[in-house]
Enzyme design. Structure first.
Site, mmCIF file in Angstrom:
data_model
loop_
_atom_site.group_PDB
_atom_site.id
_atom_site.type_symbol
_atom_site.label_atom_id
_atom_site.label_comp_id
_atom_site.label_asym_id
_atom_site.label_seq_id
_atom_site.Cartn_x
_atom_site.Cartn_y
_atom_site.Cartn_z
ATOM 1 N N LYS A 112 0.853 -1.187 0.000
ATOM 2 C CA LYS A 112 0.000 0.000 0.000
ATOM 3 C C LYS A 112 0.888 1.236 0.000
ATOM 4 O O LYS A 112 1.843 1.337 0.772
ATOM 5 C CB LYS A 112 -0.894 -0.033 1.240
ATOM 6 C CG LYS A 112 -1.978 1.009 1.287
ATOM 7 C CD LYS A 112 -2.830 0.811 2.550
ATOM 8 C CE LYS A 112 -3.911 1.862 2.672
ATOM 9 N NZ LYS A 112 -4.694 1.671 3.917
ATOM 10 N N HIS A 114 -0.243 4.421 0.490
ATOM 11 C CA HIS A 114 -0.837 5.533 1.220
ATOM 12 C C HIS A 114 -1.232 5.046 2.609
ATOM 13 O O HIS A 114 -1.120 3.860 2.918
ATOM 14 C CB HIS A 114 -2.058 6.083 0.477
ATOM 15 C CG HIS A 114 -3.155 5.072 0.288
ATOM 16 N ND1 HIS A 114 -3.113 4.109 -0.706
ATOM 17 C CD2 HIS A 114 -4.304 4.843 0.990
ATOM 18 C CE1 HIS A 114 -4.203 3.356 -0.619
ATOM 19 N NE2 HIS A 114 -4.935 3.772 0.408
#
Length: 232
Positions: A112, A114
């Site tokens: 991921k 973010h």
């Protein structure tokens, strides 16, 4: 080298109860199924069919009992994506219920970029880590989990799986003399805890209390073991 200890009477009964549960739940099925190795197997174990709350609760109870009975030492549990994620979470809950509260973590298939970022979710990986998965076929998922755990500075100490098929692994499209479980145990030096093995399935199919339709599959499963099977 880490070796497996023989089952006690209580462990053997747990294994038989688990096989019966898996059959009743439709997770362990009989017929003709093509494995990842291209073999025609007379049985198939699909842990993805433990698909409701009651089944997952019972499954996690089997895992927790087998783990605690094995004596394997660990400080936290880890579930490899994807099937290992719900397994690690529910087994951690059941372990806490049985008196051993430990952190758990899991990974994403894709990192991921973010929020908290990265590919790991849950508690920080540290200490001795017990990897929880459904079955081990080629050992690929195990090696990936081991690399993640080592990369985080923790120790991949053991694995817990539901069913050990006790059959030869394949490497480069060819059968080898060891199983994936034996490779992880003997070559990587990790303890491996299993709820049940192929020999437990055969014992279930052979027993007088099994339904006639179940006993009819015994010879096919036995023939499959004789062709592809390995020892403990």
């Amino acid at each position: 080298m880490v070796v497996s200890l023989p089952q006690s009477g209580a462990d053997a009964q747990l294994a038989q109860d688990f096989v019966e549960f898996a059959v009743d739940a439709g997770v362990l099925r009989f017929g003709q199924f093509t494995t990842k190795a291209g073999r025609i197997s007379p049985y198939f174990f699909n842990a993805g069919l433990f698909d409701d709350g009651a089944k997952m609760a019972r499954l996690s109870e089997f895992y927790a009992k087998a783990i605690l009975a094995s004596g394997v030492a660990f400080d936290m549990v880890f579930g490899p994506a994807y099937k290992g994620i719900p397994l690690a979470a529910t087994v951690a809950v059941e372990l806490a219920r049985q008196g051993k509260n430990v952190p758990f973590a899991y990974n994403r298939k894709e990192a991921k970029d973010h929020g908290e970022g990265g590919s790991l979710v849950g508690a920080p990986l540290q200490g001795r880590v017990l990897i929880i998965d459904d079955v081990m076929s080629a050992g690929t998922a195990a090696r990936e989990s081991i690399a993640l755990i080592k990369g985080a500075g923790a120790i991949p100490y053991g694995m817990a799986i539901a069913l050990d098929r006790q059959e030869k692994a394949t490497e480069n499209g060819k059968d080898v003399s060891h199983s994936a479980v034996q490779y992880v145990r003997d070559q990587l030096g990790m303890q491996v805890c299993t709820i049940a093995k192929l020999e437990d399935l055969l014992a279930f199919l052979a027993q007088g209390t099994a339904a006639d339709s179940m006993r009819a599959h015994h010879s096919q499963v036995l023939a499959y073991r004789e062709r592809y099977g390995v020892g403990n």
